[in-house]
Design a protein around this motif. Structure first.
Motif, mmCIF file in Angstrom:
data_model
loop_
_atom_site.group_PDB
_atom_site.id
_atom_site.type_symbol
_atom_site.label_atom_id
_atom_site.label_comp_id
_atom_site.label_asym_id
_atom_site.label_seq_id
_atom_site.Cartn_x
_atom_site.Cartn_y
_atom_site.Cartn_z
ATOM 1 N N THR A 44 30.368 11.551 10.651
ATOM 2 C CA THR A 44 29.113 12.213 10.282
ATOM 3 C C THR A 44 27.941 11.691 11.097
ATOM 4 O O THR A 44 27.996 10.598 11.678
ATOM 5 C CB THR A 44 28.803 12.002 8.787
ATOM 6 N N ARG A 204 24.265 13.603 5.117
ATOM 7 C CA ARG A 204 25.215 13.505 6.229
ATOM 8 C C ARG A 204 25.621 14.887 6.733
ATOM 9 O O ARG A 204 25.931 15.785 5.948
ATOM 10 C CB ARG A 204 26.461 12.732 5.803
ATOM 11 N N LEU A 217 30.847 23.179 6.777
ATOM 12 C CA LEU A 217 30.722 21.978 5.941
ATOM 13 C C LEU A 217 29.275 21.677 5.553
ATOM 14 O O LEU A 217 29.014 21.104 4.498
ATOM 15 C CB LEU A 217 31.332 20.767 6.659
ATOM 16 N N ALA A 220 25.991 17.104 3.496
ATOM 17 C CA ALA A 220 26.348 16.482 2.221
ATOM 18 C C ALA A 220 25.279 15.467 1.855
ATOM 19 O O ALA A 220 24.896 14.631 2.677
ATOM 20 C CB ALA A 220 27.710 15.801 2.322
ATOM 21 N N ASP A 222 24.138 12.458 -0.820
ATOM 22 C CA ASP A 222 24.566 11.507 -1.853
ATOM 23 C C ASP A 222 23.370 10.619 -2.198
ATOM 24 O O ASP A 222 22.888 9.866 -1.352
ATOM 25 C CB ASP A 222 25.724 10.650 -1.335
#
Length: 566
Positions: A44, A204, A217, A220, A222
């Motif tokens: 990433t 990421r 994708l 992401a 977090d």
């Protein structure tokens, strides 16, 4: 024979297989999360949503002393943005900034923009739904008013390969030349514990081996990861008291120090010195640009001539050894006295020892010091902790200039009895000295750090209170308390008296040159009944302890005594 060979061979294979299973289990359970994180890093392009990935430095109520907080920031992934120029122009309009100030952030690696956002701006950016542009919370280490900067310290880039290697060996954590590390104070002393091993929050973008975004994708996010490597430092400081002290110092003390201690425990509740730097990014540069003079040394742990506050030790020693009693009579002839003159030119005339203490009469204490002798004076200074620079949890290097044996050299005893000459002490030591009287004669080593905690709040290391010992009999401490009370009610420290609560203490005016400049001291406690705080004030280049430091002591006490008890 052949069957035996097969059994041996089978056993050997079984042993190897079991060894591999155990090794794999160790990797999976012991290091699995580490390897998974390393794999994620390779796959990433991350934007760390932390200004400085490291543990917090907290006060006793678990409030961050740096004022850390979360705030929304614009996060950009240039590889996902289709019409870059259009996005830059629109975003600049929303933020009210020139295009050229925003454009550089869209040319390199993914990052977040260091600009504050209003709720209206957040809403407008999210409504556009630009691919590669997000609004996410970022953890910022410094608030608008960081506290205890001289103790907490500041961060700076790793300066050299040698420093990099030394950090890696000492902490066994991974460092790079781009890392920010502690340069002073607690940030430096606990660098190995505070250093993060992975971000607690990140955005990421998944990429292929060539660094291209993998279609489908997306990004992401977090925001709630745990970092098993970083720890958080819990101090004994109270942010509420620290803030009161610093606000008063900023108005009244250009150069000096203040220490607030909790009686009995020796825990330090506030520790502040001036001048002091701003630990926020660019703060040191701004300090130097303004032409400020002085040192970045923590003044609370630096050595100063204590002047007459040291008479607390002389008085306690003389009373404990039976050399004087509170009502012992002396004659002060003022400017005509020998071997030293009194600050009060007409002289105090016939005075009791208690009155001489309250008026800080030098001729009386010179005579008492000569009777006491250098050996006893050195002994009692040690009993009061004035030879101990250790602060539990705060590993400041010892200053070798503090050498009490010099008191015994020829011609030093008289000046030493007045807290002058070779006598040196730190504001923290003076506070611990006064705490002996409050503690009915028991010395307790000061403490600044309480514990280290991991990311889930578990205590990984505790710093128990420092060692204590009986310095003087309780009866002697009671006599000194009565004399300290006279200082603020009838003597030279009347401006330190706290109405409604009562207070007691001792002034000090230590000469620093031959032109009348003095370091003004006041150290004392309040309330008179069941004291809650021991406070020491040092004002460099003041007028006198009674005129300069005592009023600051009173103002600090008046403010912190109104704070609610925990």
């Amino acid at each position: 024979m052949q069957g035996r060979r097969l059994v041996i061979l089978f056993s050997l294979f079984l042993f190897c297989f079991a060894f591999l299973l155990i090794h794999l289990a160790f990797i999976q359970m012991g290091r699995g999360s580490d390897y998974a994180f390393l794999a994620l890093e390779r796959e990433t392009q991350p934007v760390l949503l932390e200004e400085y990935p490291r543990g917090e430095i907290l006060d006793r109520r678990l409030q961050p002393l740096t004022g850390s907080f979360d705030a929304n920031r614009v996060v950009v992934f240039p590889g996902l943005i289709r019409d870059r120029q259009a996005v830059i122009t629109s975003l600049a309009g929303i933020l009210g900034l020139p295009v050229e100030k925003i454009a550089p952030y869209f040319d390199g690696q993914p990052c977040y923009l260091p600009f504050s956002l209003t709720p209206g701006q957040v809403k407008a950016i999210r409504e556009h739904q630009w691919p590669g542009v997000l609004v996410l919370p970022v953890h910022l280490r410094y608030g608008p008013a960081p506290l205890a900067a001289g103790v907490v310290g500041y961060l700076g880039r790793v300066q050299s390969r040698e420093v990099l290697d030394a950090l890696s060996v000492k902490s066994r954590k991974s460092y790079s030349l781009s890392d920010w590390v502690g340069q002073a104070g607690l940030e430096k002393y606990y660098e190995g514990e505070l250093k993060a091993t992975r971000p607690k929050s990140a955005a990421r973008l998944f990429v292929d081996a060539a660094g291209r975004p993998i279609p489908g994708l997306g990004v992401a996010v977090d925001l709630q990861s745990m970092d098993p490597g970083r720890q958080h430092l819990v101090t004994t400081l109270d942010a509420r008291i620290q803030r009161v002290v610093e606000e008063i110092m900023d108005r009244r003390i250009k150069k000096g120090a203040v220490v607030v201690m909790e009686p009995h425990t020796g825990d330090i509740l506030a520790l502040a010195s001036r001048p002091c730097y701003d630990p926020r990014p660019g703060g040191l540069a701004r300090y130097l640009t303004l032409g400020e003079t002085g040192t970045f040394t923590d003044q609370t742990t630096a050595l100063f001539t204590p002047g007459s506050v040291f008479k607390v030790v002389v008085a306690a020693a003389a009373l404990a050894e039976g050399i004087v009693k509170p009502d012992s009579q002396f004659n002060c002839r003022g400017s005509l006295d020998q071997p030293v003159r009194c600050w009060y030119d007409p002289g105090h005339g016939v005075v009791s020892f208690s009155q001489a203490f309250a008026e800080s009469c030098n001729p009386v204490f010179a005579r008492v010091g000569l009777k006491l002798g250098a050996g006893k004076l050195i002994d009692y200074a040690g009993r009061f902790g004035l030879d101990n620079q250790t602060i539990t949890g705060y590993p400041v290097p010892r200053d070798g200039r503090q050498n009490w044996q010099v008191v015994a050299a020829p011609h030093n005893l008289v000046n030493s009895s007045l807290g002058q000459g070779p006598v040196l002490a730190t504001p923290v030591q003076i506070t611990a000295m006064m705490n002996v009287i409050v503690n009915d004669g028991v010395y307790v080593q000061p403490r600044l750090v309480r514990e280290l905690r991991n990311d889930v709040g578990q205590v990984t290391r505790s710093f128990p209170p420092g060692p204590g010992h009986r310095a003087i009999p309780a009866s002697t401490a009671a006599q000194v308390k009565e004399m300290l009370k006279l200082v603020t009610t009838e003597g030279v420290g009347r401006k330190a008296y706290v109405p409604g609560y009562g207070s007691a203490g001792k002034t000090g005016s230590a000469q620093v040159d031959g032109r009348g400049k003095v370091n003004a001291w006041f150290t004392g406690y309040a309330p008179l009944q069941d004291p809650r705080y021991v406070v020491t004030v040092l004002v460099e280049e003041g007028t006198s302890g009674g005129e300069t430091a005592a009023p600051v002591f009173r103002e600090i006490m008046e403010k912190i005594l109104t704070l609610p008890l925990e």
